[in-house]
Design an enzyme around this catalytic site. Structure first.
Site, mmCIF file in Angstrom:
data_model
loop_
_atom_site.group_PDB
_atom_site.id
_atom_site.type_symbol
_atom_site.label_atom_id
_atom_site.label_comp_id
_atom_site.label_asym_id
_atom_site.label_seq_id
_atom_site.Cartn_x
_atom_site.Cartn_y
_atom_site.Cartn_z
ATOM 1 N N GLU A 9 38.506 32.554 40.533
ATOM 2 C CA GLU A 9 39.059 31.736 39.462
ATOM 3 C C GLU A 9 40.567 31.959 39.491
ATOM 4 O O GLU A 9 41.012 33.109 39.456
ATOM 5 C CB GLU A 9 38.464 32.191 38.120
ATOM 6 C CG GLU A 9 38.841 31.277 36.990
ATOM 7 C CD GLU A 9 38.255 31.729 35.657
ATOM 8 O OE1 GLU A 9 37.318 32.551 35.644
ATOM 9 O OE2 GLU A 9 38.765 31.257 34.629
ATOM 10 N N ARG A 41 29.552 45.618 42.046
ATOM 11 C CA ARG A 41 31.020 45.530 42.068
ATOM 12 C C ARG A 41 31.602 46.766 42.729
ATOM 13 O O ARG A 41 31.022 47.841 42.661
ATOM 14 C CB ARG A 41 31.571 45.503 40.647
ATOM 15 C CG ARG A 41 31.272 44.289 39.856
ATOM 16 C CD ARG A 41 31.849 44.441 38.459
ATOM 17 N NE ARG A 41 33.220 43.974 38.391
ATOM 18 C CZ ARG A 41 33.560 42.697 38.226
ATOM 19 N NH1 ARG A 41 32.641 41.778 38.094
ATOM 20 N NH2 ARG A 41 34.824 42.338 38.169
ATOM 21 N N LYS A 94 41.034 41.376 35.509
ATOM 22 C CA LYS A 94 42.252 40.577 35.534
ATOM 23 C C LYS A 94 42.927 40.542 34.167
ATOM 24 O O LYS A 94 44.138 40.517 34.068
ATOM 25 C CB LYS A 94 41.935 39.153 36.001
ATOM 26 C CG LYS A 94 41.829 39.054 37.508
ATOM 27 C CD LYS A 94 41.603 37.628 37.961
ATOM 28 C CE LYS A 94 40.157 37.255 37.857
ATOM 29 N NZ LYS A 94 39.837 35.980 38.500
HETATM 30 P P1 ATP Z 1 37.729 39.803 36.732
HETATM 31 O O1 ATP Z 1 36.643 40.547 36.041
HETATM 32 O O2 ATP Z 1 38.804 40.652 37.294
HETATM 33 O O3 ATP Z 1 38.262 38.643 35.955
HETATM 34 P P2 ATP Z 1 36.106 37.970 38.101
HETATM 35 O O4 ATP Z 1 34.820 38.344 38.700
HETATM 36 O O5 ATP Z 1 36.039 37.211 36.839
HETATM 37 O O6 ATP Z 1 37.012 39.235 38.015
HETATM 38 P P3 ATP Z 1 36.699 35.893 39.931
HETATM 39 O O7 ATP Z 1 37.984 35.284 40.305
HETATM 40 O O8 ATP Z 1 35.680 35.057 39.268
HETATM 41 O O9 ATP Z 1 37.025 37.157 39.081
HETATM 42 O O10 ATP Z 1 36.075 36.609 41.211
HETATM 43 C C1 ATP Z 1 35.948 36.011 42.460
HETATM 44 C C2 ATP Z 1 34.877 36.725 43.230
HETATM 45 O O11 ATP Z 1 35.209 38.103 43.384
HETATM 46 C C3 ATP Z 1 33.545 36.662 42.511
HETATM 47 O O12 ATP Z 1 32.547 36.364 43.444
HETATM 48 C C4 ATP Z 1 33.387 38.033 41.950
HETATM 49 O O13 ATP Z 1 32.040 38.381 41.819
HETATM 50 C C5 ATP Z 1 34.126 38.890 42.978
HETATM 51 N N1 ATP Z 1 34.590 40.137 42.381
HETATM 52 C C6 ATP Z 1 35.361 40.286 41.288
HETATM 53 N N2 ATP Z 1 35.555 41.585 41.008
HETATM 54 C C7 ATP Z 1 34.895 42.285 41.959
HETATM 55 C C8 ATP Z 1 34.698 43.674 42.227
HETATM 56 N N3 ATP Z 1 35.237 44.619 41.444
HETATM 57 N N4 ATP Z 1 33.954 44.026 43.301
HETATM 58 C C9 ATP Z 1 33.424 43.089 44.091
HETATM 59 N N5 ATP Z 1 33.568 41.774 43.900
HETATM 60 C C10 ATP Z 1 34.286 41.357 42.852
HETATM 61 MG MG MG Z 2 34.681 35.287 37.183
#
Ligand code: ATP
Ligand code: MG
Length: 558
Positions: A34, A259, A269
C-alpha cells in the site's frame, strides 16, 4: 548420495501444485504494497520471498500497488517503493500494476454480487454497523437494510458511484452470515463513499473498494497463482475465497506466513511515520530507520539483507529475530567487498622527528586482502601524522599493551616502524603532540631493519589529510521490543537519545575525495562506512554502517 533439499512449507505447496498441473504448472506471485509509507525490513522479507519463489520455479512476480485508500496514499511513496525493490535486486514482471486500474472491473463484480443477491446497500451509521457485528462469542444482528430488493440496491449503488450521497452515509455490504464464527464473514463492508481525489484516478470515483474486495479480485485478474501474505490475513481467507467464488473468475490460492520481526526495529508504517513527523529522525531514510531506504543510506548491502531473510526462511509461527543475525550478514558481505582505507576519528598529532621536513612518500596499499581483484591505491606519507588518540598511552598499565607509549615500537600500517620518544601535553593535561623516530629501513614490503613491533596503527598524513564528518549510529531504541515492552508505555519512551553521534572533525586519506557514494569502505580498525547522501566533494560525510565486530555485548555491560 545426493543431498535432498529441504523445502519450506510454501515450496511444498507449490511443488505439489506443479506436480498436479494446477494452473498448468504456472507460478505467479505478487508483492502488493500500500503506497502509504516507505518499505521497511519486514517488507524486505515479503519481497525476497515472493521474488525468490517465482524465480525458483521459473515464474513471475508482479508489483501491484494496493492503492484503494485515497486519503493516505501519495506518489512519493510509489516512487520510493519502486526504487527500494530494484535496489534489493529484484525486477517485477512487465509494467507496474495498480489496484486502482481495476476499479472499473471491481465495480462490475460488485454489480454481479448485487444481482445475485449477495450484496446490499446499508444506510446504517458506522456505529450501528459495528454494534450489529456482535462479538466473537455472540452472533451479530441482521441489518434492517439487508432486505432491500436487488433493483433498489442497484439503483442506490449507482447513485453512490455518481456522488449523490455524503461520505459515510452508505456502504455496500456482502450478504454472507451474521452468525458466522468468523467475524470477517458477518456481512463485511465492500465499498464506502469517499469523495477524496485519488493519486491516480483523480475525482473519477466517489466510492472505493475495501481491502478484501480489492485484493482477491486483483490477484484473480492478474492470474496470481500463489498469493502469499502475512498471518493476520488468515482470518480473511474465507472471505477471500467467498468473494472469488461468487463470480466466475480465476481462483488464486492465498497462503499465509509469519511476519518478520527484528529486535530493535519496528515494522509498523504508522509508527515509523510518527518518528518522521515528530522529528525523532531526519526522514524516512534516516540511517537509523528500519526502512529499506534508511538501511541503504546506512550502507547495508542489499545482498546482506537478502541473505538474512533467505537464510531465515519462512514459518507459520511469529517470532523475534535478533538483530545480530542481520549484522552478521552485513559484516560477512562487507568483509568481502569493502575497500580498506584509513580514517582517524579522534585525532592526535604525531611528529616523526628524524623524518625530512618536506619529504612526501607515496605508499602503495592494497584495497582489500579478501579480494585480489580490488587492486591497490596510493597513500601519501610525511613527517606529521594524525593517529587515533586511543592508540597512545602516557603510561601503559599492562604488558599486553601493543599500541603506542613512550619507549614502545609500533608499525604504521603500510609504512614504517616508529619508536615513541616522548610527548607534549597542553595546559589541561591533554596530550597535544607525540614525538617519535622512525627506522628508515623498516618500510613495509622491504623491511630489512630487524626491528620488532607487535601492534599496527592506522594513520593519516596531516598535510594531505581531508577533514570530514563521521556519523556514528547506535540502536534507535533502548530495548529490543519497544512496542509492548511495558504496560502503559509508548514505543517513543524507548527512543535512544544517543542513537546518533556526530564527529565533525575526523581526518581521512585523500583518496576518499574521489570515492563514489555506493562504495563500501572499511576504516581500518574502526568499522564499515559509506558516504552519506548529503556528502559533497568539499564536505565529506561518512555514515558508519557497523562496527568491525559485534561489540554490543561489551557495550551493554558498561
Ligand atoms: P504495516 O503494518 O507496516 O502498515 P502492511 O502489511 O500494512 O504493513 P503493506 O504495504 O500492506 O503494509 O504490505 C505489503 C506486503 O508486505 C504485504 O503482503 C504484507 O503482508 C507484507 N509485510 C508487511 N509487513 C511485513 C513483515 N513484517 N514481514 C513480512 N511481510 C510483511
Ligand atoms: Mg496492509
Amino acid at each position: 548420495m545426493e543431498e535432498k533439499e529441504v523445502l519450506n512449507f510454501i515450496e511444498q505447496i507449490i511443488e505439489e501444485d506443479i506436480h498436479n498441473k494446477k494452473n498448468d504448472g504456472r507460478v505467479h506471485t505478487r508483492f502488493p504494497p500500500e503506497p502509504n509509507g516507505y518499505l521497511h525490513v519486514g517488507h524486505a522479507k515479503s519481497i525476497c520471498l515472493n521474488f525468490a519463489l517465482a524465480a525458483k520455479y521459473g515464474g513471475k512476480t508482479n508489483l501491484r500497488f494496493d492503492d484503494t485508500n485515497p486519503s493516505t496514499e501519495e506518489t512519493e511513496y510509489v516512487e520510493s517503493i519502486k526504487k527500494d525493490i530494484q535496489w534489493l535486486g529484484y525486477q517485477w514482471d512487465g509494467e507496474v500494476l495498480y489496484a486502482s486500474d481495476y476499479f472499473g472491473q471491481l465495480y462490475e463484480y460488485a454489480i454481479q454480487l448485487i444481482k445475485a443477491g449477495k450484496a446490499y446497500v446499508d444506510d446504517s451509521t458506522p456505529e450501528a454497523i459495528a454494534e450489529m457485528k456482535g462479538t466473537p462469542t455472540t452472533p451479530g444482528t441482521i441489518s434492517p437494510y439487508a432486505a432491500r430488493s436487488i433493483e433498489e440496491n442497484l439503483d442506490l449503488f449507482e447513485q453512490m458511484k455518481t456522488g449523490e450521497f455524503e461520505d459515510g452515509s452508505k456502504v455496500l455490504r456482502a450478504r454472507i452470515d451474521m452468525a458466522s464464527s468468523n467475524m470477517h464473514m458477518r456481512d463485511p463492508i465492500l465499498y464506502r463513499i469517499k469523495k477524496v481525489p485519488h493519486h491516480r484516478t483523480g475525482s473519477t470515483w466517489n466510492i472505493y473498494p475495501m481491502y478484501d474486495m480489492a485484493h482477491g479480485y486483483s490477484d484473480s485478474i492478474e492470474g496470481i497463482t500463489h498469493s502469499v501474505c502475512t498471518l493476520e490475513f488468515e482470518v480473511h481467507r474465507p472471505l477471500y475465497n467467498w468473494l472469488i467464488e461468487q463470480v466466475e473468475v480465476f481462483h488464486p490460492q492465498q497462503i499465509e506466513f509469519a511476519r518478520g520481526n527484528v529486535s530493535y526495529m519496528i515494522t509498523s508504517k504508522r509508527k515509523l511515520l510518527k518518528l518522521v513527523k515528530d522529528n525523532y529522525v531526519s526522514g524516512w531514510d534516516d540511517p537509523r530507520m528500519p526502512t529499506i531506504s534508511g538501511m541503504r543510506r546506512r550502507g547495508i548491502p542489499a545482498e546482506a539483507l537478502r541473505n538474512f531473510w533467505i537464510g531465515i526462511g519462512v514459518a507459520r509461527r511469529e517470532n523475534l529475530i535478533d538483530i545480530s543475525h542481520l549484522e552478521f550478514h552485513v559484516r560477512e558481505v562487507l568483509n568481502r567487498t569493502a575497500i580498506r582505507v584509513m580514517g582517524v576519528l579522534n585525532p592526535v598529532k604525531l611528529v616523526i622527528t628524524n623524518y625530512p621536513d618536506d619529504k612526501t612518500e607515496t605508499l602503495e596499499i592494497i584495497n582489500n586482502p579478501e579480494d585480489k581483484d580490488a587492486g591497490s591505491r596510493k597513500v601519501p606519507f610525511s613527517k606529521t601524522l594524525y593517529i587515533e588518540r586511543e592508540d597512545f598511552k602516557k603510561e601503559p598499565q599492562n604488558k599486553k599493551y601493543f599500541r603506542l607509549a613512550p619507549g614502545k615500537n609500533v608499525r604504521l600500517k603500510g609504512a614504517y616502524i616508529i619508536h615513541c620518544e616522548d610527548f607534549i601535553v597542553n595546559e589541561d593535561g591533554i596530550v597535544s603532540e607525540i614525538h617519535c623516530t622512525y627506522y628508515p629501513d623498516s618500510r613495509s614490503g622491504s623491511d630489512t631493519s630487524g626491528v620488532k613491533a607487535k601492534g599496527t596503527l592506522h594513520w593519516v598524513s596531516i598535510p594531505h589529510a581531508v577533514k570530514a564528518e563521521a556519523r556514528i549510529y547506535d540502536r534507535l531504541f533502548t530495548v529490543p521490543e519497544p512496542i509492548n515492552h511495558e504496560e502503559g508505555k509508548d514505543f517513543l519512551d524507548f527512543y535512544n537519545e544517543n542513537s546518533l553521534k556526530i564527529l565533525p572533525n575526523i581526518y581521512v586519506e585523500p583518496s576518499l575525495k574521489d570515492i563514489s557514494k555506493d562504495t563500501h569502505l572499511q576504516f581500518m580498525r574502526k568499522g564499515y562506512f559509506i558516504l552519506d547522501e548529503d556528502s559533497t566533494f568539499d564536505n565529506l560525510i561518512f555514515n558508519q554502517t557497523t562496527t568491525l565486530r559485534d561489540t554490543w555485548g561489551k557495550i551493554s555491560k558498561r
